[in-house]
Design a protein around this motif. Structure first.
Motif, mmCIF file in Angstrom:
data_model
loop_
_atom_site.group_PDB
_atom_site.id
_atom_site.type_symbol
_atom_site.label_atom_id
_atom_site.label_comp_id
_atom_site.label_asym_id
_atom_site.label_seq_id
_atom_site.Cartn_x
_atom_site.Cartn_y
_atom_site.Cartn_z
ATOM 1 N N UNK A 13 23.817 -42.494 9.339
ATOM 2 C CA UNK A 13 22.685 -41.680 8.874
ATOM 3 C C UNK A 13 22.856 -41.241 7.426
ATOM 4 N N UNK A 14 24.057 -40.809 7.059
ATOM 5 C CA UNK A 14 24.317 -40.373 5.690
ATOM 6 C C UNK A 14 24.194 -41.553 4.731
ATOM 7 N N UNK A 15 24.774 -42.675 5.083
ATOM 8 C CA UNK A 15 24.687 -43.866 4.231
ATOM 9 C C UNK A 15 23.224 -44.301 4.088
ATOM 10 N N UNK A 16 22.480 -44.278 5.162
ATOM 11 C CA UNK A 16 21.060 -44.631 5.117
ATOM 12 C C UNK A 16 20.271 -43.687 4.220
ATOM 13 N N UNK A 17 20.600 -42.395 4.281
ATOM 14 C CA UNK A 17 19.945 -41.391 3.450
ATOM 15 C C UNK A 17 20.237 -41.647 1.967
ATOM 16 N N UNK A 18 21.477 -41.957 1.648
ATOM 17 C CA UNK A 18 21.862 -42.245 0.263
ATOM 18 C C UNK A 18 21.154 -43.500 -0.235
ATOM 19 N N UNK A 19 21.078 -44.508 0.585
ATOM 20 C CA UNK A 19 20.391 -45.746 0.211
ATOM 21 C C UNK A 19 18.908 -45.468 -0.034
ATOM 22 N N UNK A 153 18.913 -33.184 -2.902
ATOM 23 C CA UNK A 153 20.220 -33.764 -3.141
ATOM 24 C C UNK A 153 20.197 -34.994 -4.043
ATOM 25 N N UNK A 154 19.002 -35.371 -4.533
ATOM 26 C CA UNK A 154 18.902 -36.555 -5.396
ATOM 27 C C UNK A 154 19.809 -36.444 -6.614
ATOM 28 N N UNK A 156 22.708 -35.305 -6.917
ATOM 29 C CA UNK A 156 24.083 -35.718 -6.617
ATOM 30 C C UNK A 156 24.233 -37.235 -6.714
ATOM 31 N N UNK A 157 23.237 -37.928 -6.245
ATOM 32 C CA UNK A 157 23.272 -39.387 -6.233
ATOM 33 C C UNK A 157 22.890 -39.944 -7.602
ATOM 34 N N UNK A 158 21.858 -39.366 -8.233
ATOM 35 C CA UNK A 158 21.381 -39.863 -9.526
ATOM 36 C C UNK A 158 22.474 -39.799 -10.580
ATOM 37 N N UNK A 159 23.184 -38.702 -10.631
ATOM 38 C CA UNK A 159 24.245 -38.555 -11.623
ATOM 39 C C UNK A 159 25.360 -39.563 -11.438
ATOM 40 N N UNK A 160 25.710 -39.827 -10.213
ATOM 41 C CA UNK A 160 26.793 -40.771 -9.925
ATOM 42 C C UNK A 160 26.362 -42.236 -10.044
ATOM 43 N N UNK A 161 25.079 -42.486 -10.005
ATOM 44 C CA UNK A 161 24.580 -43.861 -10.057
ATOM 45 C C UNK A 161 24.011 -44.229 -11.425
ATOM 46 N N UNK A 162 24.162 -43.351 -12.405
ATOM 47 C CA UNK A 162 23.756 -43.673 -13.768
ATOM 48 C C UNK A 162 22.293 -43.454 -14.105
ATOM 49 N N UNK A 163 21.580 -42.680 -13.318
ATOM 50 C CA UNK A 163 20.187 -42.395 -13.625
ATOM 51 C C UNK A 163 20.133 -41.240 -14.622
#
Length: 185
Positions: A13-19, A153-154, A156-163
């Protein structure tokens, strides 16, 4: 055994949410690029009209060489701008140069009555409206993208993925550049 299944479902579920967040951010970034390409199409249309306009004015106002050269230089700078910020500055300069060109045209009644000049004025005015609409759409798209990468929580992901936030296309350096070029005589 049941604990591993529950743990696996949570991880899944967490991986799916991040994707899902990542894919949404990619989609928004592509919309920003598409919106900019629409602005670029209108700007290129404007650039294509300017040489015809300059040549028409040149025939009537040959001693206004400096004004005509300024329009040509500003057009070249705008066409060669690389970033949104460079484009903003170049468009400010081009708008000012076009205003000077139309001010020069005021002094030549024969030019103001020229059918070709009037047609070019109308096309330029129409193009300026399309640029304004495209710029608004682009800035709306940038706002959605930038908001999306900043909300939790975007973020958290955006910063780590280069957005990174996209730049707005605004004409803020010159207050008079916020107005469209007026071609009324």
């Amino acid at each position: 055994m049941v604990g591993f299944i529950v743990l696996g479902l949570i991880v899944f579920g967490v991986v799916g949410f991040i994707i899902q967040i990542y894919n949404n951010l990619v989609q928004l970034r592509q919309r920003v690029k598409n919106a900019w390409s629409q602005v670029d199409v209108q700007l290129k249309r404007r650039y294509d009209l300017i040489p015809n306009l300059v040549n028409t004015v040149k025939g009537y106002a040959e001693h206004e060489k400096a004004t005509l050269e300024n329009v040509t230089k500003a057009r070249t700078m705008a066409m060669n701008a690389g970033t949104v910020q460079e484009q903003t500055q170049a468009e400010n300069m081009l708008t000012g140069a076009l205003r000077s060109l139309f001010a020069v045209a005021e002094a030549y009644p024969d030019l103001k009555a020229n059918t070709n000049f009037l047609q070019l004025q109308a096309e330029l005015s129409d193009t300026e409206s399309k640029i304004a609409f495209s710029r608004q759409f682009y800035n709306d798209t940038v706002q959605k993208f930038n908001t999306s990468i900043e909300v939790f929580p975007n973020s958290l992901i955006a910063g780590n993925m280069g957005f990174t936030p996209a730049d707005y296309f605004t004409l803020q350096d010159e207050p008079e550049a916020r107005e469209t070029v007026k071609v009324e005589f």
